[in-house]
Design a protein around this motif. Structure first.
Motif, PDB file in Angstrom:
ATOM      1  N   ALA A   1       0.836  -1.170  -0.134  1.00 35.65           N
ATOM      2  CA  ALA A   1      -0.026  -0.029   0.005  1.00 35.65           C
ATOM      3  C   ALA A   1       0.665   1.180   0.131  1.00 35.65           C
ATOM      4  CB  ALA A   1      -0.932   0.163   1.135  1.00 35.65           C
ATOM      5  N   GLY A   2       0.589   2.162  -0.579  1.00 34.98           N
ATOM      6  CA  GLY A   2       1.324   3.480  -0.948  1.00 34.98           C
ATOM      7  C   GLY A   2       1.984   3.554  -2.143  1.00 34.98           C
ATOM      8  N   SER A   3       2.373   4.493  -2.741  1.00 31.73           N
ATOM      9  CA  SER A   3       2.889   4.653  -4.147  1.00 31.73           C
ATOM     10  C   SER A   3       4.096   4.313  -4.220  1.00 31.73           C
ATOM     11  CB  SER A   3       2.472   6.314  -4.580  1.00 31.73           C
ATOM     12  OG  SER A   3       3.240   6.858  -4.029  1.00 31.73           O
ATOM     13  N   ASP A   4       5.010   4.481  -3.263  1.00 38.36           N
ATOM     14  CA  ASP A   4       6.211   4.368  -3.084  1.00 38.36           C
ATOM     15  C   ASP A   4       6.751   3.654  -1.882  1.00 38.36           C
ATOM     16  OD1 ASP A   4       8.900   3.904  -3.519  1.00 38.36           O
ATOM     17  OD2 ASP A   4       9.410   5.990  -4.185  1.00 38.36           O
ATOM     18  N   ARG A   5       6.771   2.397  -1.706  1.00 40.09           N
ATOM     19  CA  ARG A   5       6.788   1.722  -0.450  1.00 40.09           C
ATOM     20  C   ARG A   5       8.595   1.901   0.056  1.00 40.09           C
ATOM     21  NH1 ARG A   5       9.132  -2.245   2.491  1.00 40.09           N
ATOM     22  NH2 ARG A   5      10.333  -3.192   0.601  1.00 40.09           N
ATOM     23  N   GLU A   6       9.437   1.770  -0.785  1.00 43.64           N
ATOM     24  CA  GLU A   6      10.656   1.801  -0.286  1.00 43.64           C
ATOM     25  C   GLU A   6      10.810   3.453   0.111  1.00 43.64           C
ATOM     26  OE1 GLU A   6      12.868  -0.125  -0.426  1.00 43.64           O
ATOM     27  OE2 GLU A   6      11.835  -1.713  -1.068  1.00 43.64           O
ATOM     28  N   ALA A   7      10.280   4.515  -0.543  1.00 42.64           N
ATOM     29  CA  ALA A   7      10.442   5.763   0.002  1.00 42.64           C
ATOM     30  C   ALA A   7       9.603   5.911   1.499  1.00 42.64           C
ATOM     31  CB  ALA A   7       9.986   6.730  -0.986  1.00 42.64           C
ATOM     32  N   GLU A   8       8.676   5.225   1.645  1.00 39.78           N
ATOM     33  CA  GLU A   8       7.916   5.621   2.867  1.00 39.78           C
ATOM     34  C   GLU A   8       8.277   4.511   3.892  1.00 39.78           C
ATOM     35  OE1 GLU A   8       4.088   4.916   1.739  1.00 39.78           O
ATOM     36  OE2 GLU A   8       3.676   6.724   0.354  1.00 39.78           O
ATOM     37  N   GLU A   9       9.320   3.714   3.893  1.00 42.87           N
ATOM     38  CA  GLU A   9       9.723   2.756   5.032  1.00 42.87           C
ATOM     39  C   GLU A   9       9.841   3.463   6.217  1.00 42.87           C
ATOM     40  OE1 GLU A   9      11.650  -1.065   3.148  1.00 42.87           O
ATOM     41  OE2 GLU A   9      12.750   0.060   3.922  1.00 42.87           O
ATOM     42  N   THR A  10       9.400   3.002   7.266  1.00 48.37           N
ATOM     43  CA  THR A  10       9.580   3.809   8.704  1.00 48.37           C
ATOM     44  C   THR A  10      10.568   3.138   9.606  1.00 48.37           C
ATOM     45  OG1 THR A  10       8.106   1.832   9.431  1.00 48.37           O
ATOM     46  CG2 THR A  10       6.822   3.823   8.523  1.00 48.37           C
ATOM     47  N   GLY A  11      11.405   2.238   9.020  1.00 47.22           N
ATOM     48  CA  GLY A  11      12.689   1.837   9.659  1.00 47.22           C
ATOM     49  C   GLY A  11      12.860   0.189   9.925  1.00 47.22           C
ATOM     50  N   GLU A  12      12.954  -0.029  10.843  1.00 47.04           N
ATOM     51  CA  GLU A  12      13.309  -1.557  11.158  1.00 47.04           C
ATOM     52  C   GLU A  12      12.374  -2.514  10.876  1.00 47.04           C
ATOM     53  OE1 GLU A  12      14.407  -2.284  15.176  1.00 47.04           O
ATOM     54  OE2 GLU A  12      12.413  -1.559  15.942  1.00 47.04           O
ATOM     55  N   SER A  13      11.088  -2.178  10.876  1.00 45.96           N
ATOM     56  CA  SER A  13      10.008  -3.025  10.532  1.00 45.96           C
ATOM     57  C   SER A  13       9.761  -3.140   9.236  1.00 45.96           C
ATOM     58  CB  SER A  13       8.748  -2.427  11.352  1.00 45.96           C
ATOM     59  OG  SER A  13       8.178  -1.406  10.420  1.00 45.96           O
ATOM     60  N   GLY A  14      10.397  -2.508   8.377  1.00 45.43           N
ATOM     61  CA  GLY A  14      10.337  -2.477   6.972  1.00 45.43           C
ATOM     62  C   GLY A  14       8.839  -2.097   6.253  1.00 45.43           C
ATOM     63  N   LEU A  15       8.073  -1.575   7.190  1.00 45.00           N
ATOM     64  CA  LEU A  15       6.700  -1.196   6.608  1.00 45.00           C
ATOM     65  C   LEU A  15       6.488   0.272   6.126  1.00 45.00           C
ATOM     66  CD1 LEU A  15       4.785  -2.649   9.749  1.00 45.00           C
ATOM     67  CD2 LEU A  15       4.803  -3.826   7.657  1.00 45.00           C
ATOM     68  N   SER A  16       5.725   0.336   5.161  1.00 43.78           N
ATOM     69  CA  SER A  16       5.314   1.562   4.774  1.00 43.78           C
ATOM     70  C   SER A  16       4.561   2.331   5.407  1.00 43.78           C
ATOM     71  CB  SER A  16       4.717   1.648   3.198  1.00 43.78           C
ATOM     72  OG  SER A  16       3.536   1.292   3.411  1.00 43.78           O
ATOM     73  N   HIS A  17       4.459   3.742   5.599  1.00 45.65           N
ATOM     74  CA  HIS A  17       3.362   4.447   6.446  1.00 45.65           C
ATOM     75  C   HIS A  17       1.926   3.947   6.490  1.00 45.65           C
ATOM     76  CE1 HIS A  17       6.540   7.411   7.999  1.00 45.65           C
ATOM     77  NE2 HIS A  17       6.669   7.596   6.537  1.00 45.65           N
ATOM     78  N   ALA A  18       1.777   3.832   5.033  1.00 38.40           N
ATOM     79  CA  ALA A  18       0.345   3.078   4.657  1.00 38.40           C
ATOM     80  C   ALA A  18       0.148   1.884   5.335  1.00 38.40           C
ATOM     81  CB  ALA A  18       0.118   3.149   3.193  1.00 38.40           C
ATOM     82  N   GLU A  19       1.044   0.858   5.457  1.00 38.30           N
ATOM     83  CA  GLU A  19       1.022  -0.401   6.058  1.00 38.30           C
ATOM     84  C   GLU A  19       0.858  -0.130   7.586  1.00 38.30           C
ATOM     85  OE1 GLU A  19       3.292  -2.861   2.374  1.00 38.30           O
ATOM     86  OE2 GLU A  19       4.278  -2.167   4.354  1.00 38.30           O
ATOM     87  N   ARG A  20       1.704   0.588   8.065  1.00 42.90           N
ATOM     88  CA  ARG A  20       1.608   0.740   9.506  1.00 42.90           C
ATOM     89  C   ARG A  20       0.304   1.498   9.960  1.00 42.90           C
ATOM     90  NH1 ARG A  20       5.738   0.926  13.044  1.00 42.90           N
ATOM     91  NH2 ARG A  20       5.195   2.247  15.014  1.00 42.90           N
ATOM     92  N   LYS A  21      -0.381   2.322   9.161  1.00 45.86           N
ATOM     93  CA  LYS A  21      -1.973   2.789   9.432  1.00 45.86           C
ATOM     94  C   LYS A  21      -2.761   1.872   9.489  1.00 45.86           C
ATOM     95  CE  LYS A  21      -0.859   7.762   8.003  1.00 45.86           C
ATOM     96  NZ  LYS A  21      -1.124   8.780   6.822  1.00 45.86           N
ATOM     97  N   GLN A  22      -2.609   0.812   8.688  1.00 43.44           N
ATOM     98  CA  GLN A  22      -3.540  -0.324   8.409  1.00 43.44           C
ATOM     99  C   GLN A  22      -3.469  -1.163   9.551  1.00 43.44           C
ATOM    100  OE1 GLN A  22      -3.694  -2.479   4.741  1.00 43.44           O
ATOM    101  NE2 GLN A  22      -2.271  -1.090   3.928  1.00 43.44           N
ATOM    102  N   ILE A  23      -2.303  -1.303  10.198  1.00 42.73           N
ATOM    103  CA  ILE A  23      -1.999  -1.953  11.545  1.00 42.73           C
ATOM    104  C   ILE A  23      -2.811  -1.402  12.439  1.00 42.73           C
ATOM    105  CG2 ILE A  23      -0.490  -3.123  13.035  1.00 42.73           C
ATOM    106  CD1 ILE A  23       1.384  -3.348  10.593  1.00 42.73           C
ATOM    107  N   GLU A  24      -2.355  -0.197  12.830  1.00 40.74           N
ATOM    108  CA  GLU A  24      -2.875   0.679  13.828  1.00 40.74           C
ATOM    109  C   GLU A  24      -4.365   0.908  13.769  1.00 40.74           C
ATOM    110  OE1 GLU A  24      -0.578   4.002  13.395  1.00 40.74           O
ATOM    111  OE2 GLU A  24       1.102   3.432  14.414  1.00 40.74           O
ATOM    112  N   ALA A  25      -5.079   0.930  12.591  1.00 43.46           N
ATOM    113  CA  ALA A  25      -6.474   0.999  12.344  1.00 43.46           C
ATOM    114  C   ALA A  25      -7.118  -0.186  13.015  1.00 43.46           C
ATOM    115  CB  ALA A  25      -6.529   1.359  10.909  1.00 43.46           C
TER     116      ALA A  25
END
Length: 210
Positions: free
Chosen positions: A52-76
């Motif tokens: 999820a997200g247009s550019d996962r590599e650019a959006e990675e949040t760090g050690e988890s390897g998740l994009s911001h969009a993926e992390r938001k799905q988890i938190e939701a």
């Protein structure tokens, strides 16, 4: 399953998907509370739209390897599960995980990650109705190099009398609307994944439709 484990003094984590078409967590609240009252933990089994997200590599949040969009799905998903009065949710597993989250960090979004490197180093599962890592009792009793082992079971495969995975699941799906496209896709994804499962599900769906 929760009652049997309680009788034997076993405490488990029951991972629940809050946004599956197969059940409504709000309608199942009483059952989830009963499981928790038996001493078990309710955790989040999260279905993520990977990539999820247009550019996962650019959006990675760090050690988890998740994009911001993926992390938001988890938190939701966690908020959705906690909104029915279950929790706080402190454990997480992924529904159909991708390789980049396997053997990952110990926590993700503040929750214990069931797919962390530590918990995956000694792991056995009955996914798709088969013990993929071999005979479970031998695996459990034969380990002497770690004091931690993760045993993943799916209650759907278990009953008072044994049935092969395909036959067992074909019985289970009679309580679902397999003609609903979203339900059908989910049943395919969690089914035995062998012995011509997709074809058998299609045939049974046609039978149930009349």
């Amino acid at each position: 399953m929760a009652k049997l484990e309680h009788e034997f003094g076993v405490q488990s984590t029951y991972m629940v998907i809050p946004n599956t078409p197969l059940y409504d967590v709000a309608n199942e609240r009483a059952h989830l509370c009963e499981i928790a009252e038996l001493g078990h933990e309710i955790g989040l089994h999260c279905a993520v739209d990977w990539g999820a997200g247009s550019d996962r590599e650019a959006e990675e949040t760090g050690e988890s390897g998740l994009s911001h969009a993926e992390r938001k799905q988890i938190e939701a998903a966690r908020r959705q599960l906690e909104s029915i009065g279950i929790g706080p949710i402190t454990s997480l597993s992924f529904h159909q995980p991708v390789d980049r989250v396997l053997a990952g960090p110990s926590t993700i979004a503040g929750m214990v990650n069931a797919y962390s490197e530590a918990l995956m180093s000694a792991y056995i599962s009955d996914s798709a109705g088969r013990w993929r890592e071999g005979e479970p009792i031998e695996r459990i009793t034969g380990r002497d190099t770690t004091d931690v082992m993760q045993v993943l079971t799916h209650p759907v495969w278990w009953a008072a009398e044994h049935e092969p995975p395909t036959e067992r699941f074909l019985t289970v799906i009679e309580s679902f609307d397999a003609l609903n496209e979203r339900v059908y896709d989910e049943l395919v994804s969690v089914g035995p994944n062998h012995d011509g499962w997709n074809d058998q599900l299609s045939a049974r769906s046609l039978e149930l439709s009349g």
